[in-house]
Design an enzyme around this catalytic site. Structure first.
Site, short mmCIF file in Angstrom:
data_model
loop_
_atom_site.label_atom_id
_atom_site.label_comp_id
_atom_site.label_asym_id
_atom_site.label_seq_id
_atom_site.Cartn_x
_atom_site.Cartn_y
_atom_site.Cartn_z
N SER A 61 4.79 -0.09 -2.37
CA SER A 61 4.61 -1.49 -2.67
C SER A 61 5.95 -2.24 -2.55
CB SER A 61 3.99 -1.66 -4.06
OG SER A 61 3.55 -2.98 -4.28
N GLU B 152 0.22 -1.32 4.90
CA GLU B 152 -0.83 -1.36 3.89
C GLU B 152 -0.63 -2.63 3.06
OE1 GLU B 152 -0.59 -0.82 0.23
OE2 GLU B 152 1.57 -1.13 0.43
N HIS C 183 -2.22 1.10 -1.91
CA HIS C 183 -2.71 0.66 -3.22
C HIS C 183 -4.12 1.20 -3.49
CE1 HIS C 183 0.65 -2.19 -2.80
NE2 HIS C 183 0.57 -2.36 -4.11
#
Length: 298
Positions: free
Chosen positions: A109, A201, A271
């Site tokens: 992330s 992602e 995630h």
């Protein structure tokens, strides 16, 4: 590309905040996991600090991360959680000693800021679960991190999707969260995708914004000489009242189709609970065929 030394039993892993706050009681599952692998855990000074959303002020997070990078007794640094904030400290970190004596940096992330900067510095990193996500991570996902840390063979084979694009290539794996990659364009942390395999992602984005980010990556040459694209979890995508007209698969396929490269969708990383460890900066063999997607780390 420098590959940090793999860990051995008895080594110490630091847990620090580079972005959102994280508290000692929340670190217990991660500490227990490390100890079950024969490793020791050291909580950084930022664990427990509360500066609005962040795990300490910028100065506190800089000092903590720098200390762990420069401490010879620390063999890996595990970022506690994502959110936002790593970009606020990246330009104040001194990687001089770290590049001579690299150690594994782990997370995903917002940690894509560190993955990207260290790829520019030519040091491999681990795109992996974080202490914040350990409680919900399946055992097999935790095992992928252990294997990567201890230098064991890491490879993945998953069923291919009807909308995957077939092909077989080899190259260095780079990437991370597409929103972060997009935000780093034009900075000294922006990665070079030339001759590489790009992993992307994201979470909680509007479809039109995925389109915007993909076009901006394209206009910045990210796809000109890329060898392949691996699309991880694209979770909780949103649409407007007037539909955008394409989902995330269609958006990515439409923009990338002119490059004639293999593309795998819904790869188990990002995630989601099934967030398997990827060794960014390592050479990989990537194949998409009628039945399977294979990713083998050298």
């Amino acid at each position: 590309m420098k590959i940090p030394p793999y860990l051995k039993k008895g080594d110490t892993v630091a847990i620090v905040c580079t972005a959102r706050k994280f508290f000692p009681e929340d670190a217990k599952p991660a500490i227990e996991l490390l100890e079950s692998w024969g490793l020791k855990a050291k909580l950084g000074r930022t664990i427990g600090l509360d500066s609005c959303q962040l795990g300490g002020t910028d100065a506190e997070r800089i000092a903590d991360f720098q200390e762990m990078m420069d401490d010879d007794n620390i063999k890996a640094i595990w970022c506690a959680r994502g959110g936002y904030g790593t970009v606020r400290i990246i330009d104040s970190l001194d990687f001089t000693k770290f590049k001579k004596h690299p150690k594994w940096i782990m997370g995903f992330s917002d940690v894509t800021v560190l993955h990207s900067q260290l790829n520019v510095e030519r040091v491999a990193t681990l795109h992996s679960i974080m202490p914040f996500t350990v409680p919900k991570a399946p055992e097999e996902v935790k095992e992928t991190l252990r294997k990567a840390l201890f230098g064991e063979v890491v490879s993945y084979t998953i069923p291919s999707k009807p909308y995957d694009v077939k092909g077989k290539v080899s190259g260095e794996l780079v990437g991370g969260n597409i929103s972060i990659l997009y935000s780093l364009l034009g900075s000294k942390s922006s990665i070079d995708t030339n001759g590489k395999i790009l992993f992307i992602e994201d979470l909680d984005e509007y479809l039109y914004h995925i389109d915007r980010m993909m076009y901006n990556l394209k206009r910045n040459g990210y796809f000109e000489n890329v060898k392949g694209i691996i699309v991880g979890s694209m979770a909780d995508m949103h649409d407007n009242e007037i539909p955008f007209g394409q989902n995330e698969v269609q958006i990515i396929t439409a923009i990338a189709k002119e490059y004639n490269i293999p593309i795998a969708f819904e790869f188990p990383a990002g995630h989601q609970k099934d967030n398997r460890t990827l060794i960014l900066g390592k050479q990989v063999d990537f194949e998409v065929n009628d039945n399977e997607v294979k990713l083998q780390f050298h």
